[in-house]
Design a protein around this motif. Structure first.
Motif, mmCIF file in Angstrom:
data_model
loop_
_atom_site.group_PDB
_atom_site.id
_atom_site.type_symbol
_atom_site.label_atom_id
_atom_site.label_comp_id
_atom_site.label_asym_id
_atom_site.label_seq_id
_atom_site.Cartn_x
_atom_site.Cartn_y
_atom_site.Cartn_z
ATOM 1 N N PHE A 1 0.811 -1.218 0.000
ATOM 2 C CA PHE A 1 0.000 0.000 0.000
ATOM 3 C C PHE A 1 0.849 1.274 0.000
ATOM 4 C CE2 PHE A 1 -3.288 -2.936 1.672
ATOM 5 C CZ PHE A 1 -4.286 -2.638 0.756
ATOM 6 N N TYR B 1 4.124 0.601 -3.068
ATOM 7 C CA TYR B 1 3.784 0.460 -4.482
ATOM 8 C C TYR B 1 2.528 1.239 -4.885
ATOM 9 C CZ TYR B 1 7.314 -3.197 -4.773
ATOM 10 O OH TYR B 1 8.502 -3.874 -4.745
ATOM 11 N N GLN B 2 1.472 1.158 -4.066
ATOM 12 C CA GLN B 2 0.230 1.827 -4.431
ATOM 13 C C GLN B 2 0.302 3.342 -4.258
ATOM 14 O OE1 GLN B 2 -2.602 0.435 -5.814
ATOM 15 N NE2 GLN B 2 -1.334 -1.393 -6.035
ATOM 16 N N SER C 1 3.159 5.023 -3.187
ATOM 17 C CA SER C 1 4.529 5.510 -3.482
ATOM 18 C C SER C 1 5.003 6.528 -2.462
ATOM 19 C CB SER C 1 4.595 6.100 -4.904
ATOM 20 O OG SER C 1 4.265 5.126 -5.867
#
Length: 320
Positions: free
Chosen positions: A154, A157-158, A160
């Motif tokens: 979360f 990656y999601q 950043s």
């Protein structure tokens, strides 16, 4: 106290000797050797045999152990078969990364756990207390790798918000403020993960001690004298409630210095925990034995640190 500390250090010597012997025997009992991973269809078997002969793999185990322990006593743990550098230098670089991550993790852990434990114990059976208890149950039940992967997915990656691997951005010059902030920035997410998982024990101990202390005679006496509730908690209850936490504070520090295998592996953080996993996978015996010896020493050191901390926090306890 100093005589006791010196005596405890002297007792560590035979303990570490026995540990080193067990580690060496178990490492040699592992299937394969460090050169097994070099085998390819083009590999010359004669060359592999030459490497094994040069490394002393066909010497009797006691000869290999004697050579290793003599060199280790001089600070020479051999050369890594995988990284082709001295083991002491390799561990030293990784240990520095683990140290800074551990320091940040400890700060965050107690910054979260102590306020929550105090509030839960002081306001027992309230909505706040039940919320803290629920939080403790969740963090106790969730595995390290599950929480690490969730936070990485979360926030890494999601959203950043945090970097997903490494220790520093190579674009910054070493020693600059940008370099220092980049180091801290890369440590934040793994440190938060470890801190969240480590708060459970501290919160529960602190909450239980505060609840028990509220009914003790010295607390009732202090309150009957008209001392404000805030001072009763800060000067009387809180200090005595810290004793169980101080009892394992030394182990908390040394365990963190040993590195977290799951967290460092998940976040791609090059510390001692990740190095340990990689060394087992590649059968790098020289690194494995050195790391386990270091972990054993840290465990013994943690026991001594806990005793010293307990004697400082509670004057009634002496380790002389």
């Amino acid at each position: 106290m100093w005589k006791t500390i010196l005596r405890r250090f002297l007792v560590m010597i035979p303990q570490l000797f026995v540990l080193s012997l067990l580690i060496f025997i178990m490492a040699k009992a592992m299937p394969g050797d460090p050169f097994t991973g070099l085998i390819t269809p083009e590999t010359d078997p004669n060359r592999l045999e030459e490497l094994r002969q040069a490394a002393g793999f066909y010497d009797p185990w006691y000869v290999q152990y004697y050579n290793w322990i003599v060199n280790a006593a001089q600070g020479d743990f051999g050369k890594s078969y995988t990284y082709k550098v001295p083991v002491a230098d390799l561990i030293g670089n990784r240990a520095l990364n683990t140290f800074w991550l551990s320091l940040l993790s400890v700060v965050l852990l107690y910054a979260i756990a102590i306020p929550l434990g105090v509030l839960a114990g002081r306001f027992q059976d309230t909505f706040l207390d039940k919320t803290v208890v629920l939080y403790s149950f969740i963090t106790y039940a969730i595995p390290t790798f599950v929480l690490g992967l969730l936070l990485l997915f979360f926030f890494g990656y999601q959203l950043s918000w945090f970097p997903t691997t490494g220790t520093v951005d190579i674009a910054h010059e070493k020693g600059s403020m940008g370099y220092i902030w980049s180091k801290i920035y890369h440590m934040l997410l793994p440190a938060i993960t470890y801190a969240i998982l480590g708060t459970t024990t501290v919160i529960q101990y602190l909450r239980s001690e505060i609840i028990d202390s509220k009914s003790l005679d010295y607390v009732r006496t202090a309150r009957s004298k008209g001392i404000p509730v805030r001072k009763v908690y800060s000067r009387h209850i809180f200090r005595n409630s810290l004793l169980p936490i101080a009892a394992f504070f030394g182990f908390t520090i040394t365990n963190l210095l040993g590195g977290s295998i799951f967290i460092e592996t998940i976040f791609g953080y090059p510390g001692m925990g990740q190095l340990f996993v990689q060394s087992i996978s590649s059968r790098d015996y020289s690194v494995i034995t050195a790391l386990v010896m270091l972990f054993g020493f840290l465990t013994l050191l943690g026991s001594l640190l806990s005793d010293i901390i307990m004697s400082i926090v509670d004057p009634r306890i002496r380790i002389d």
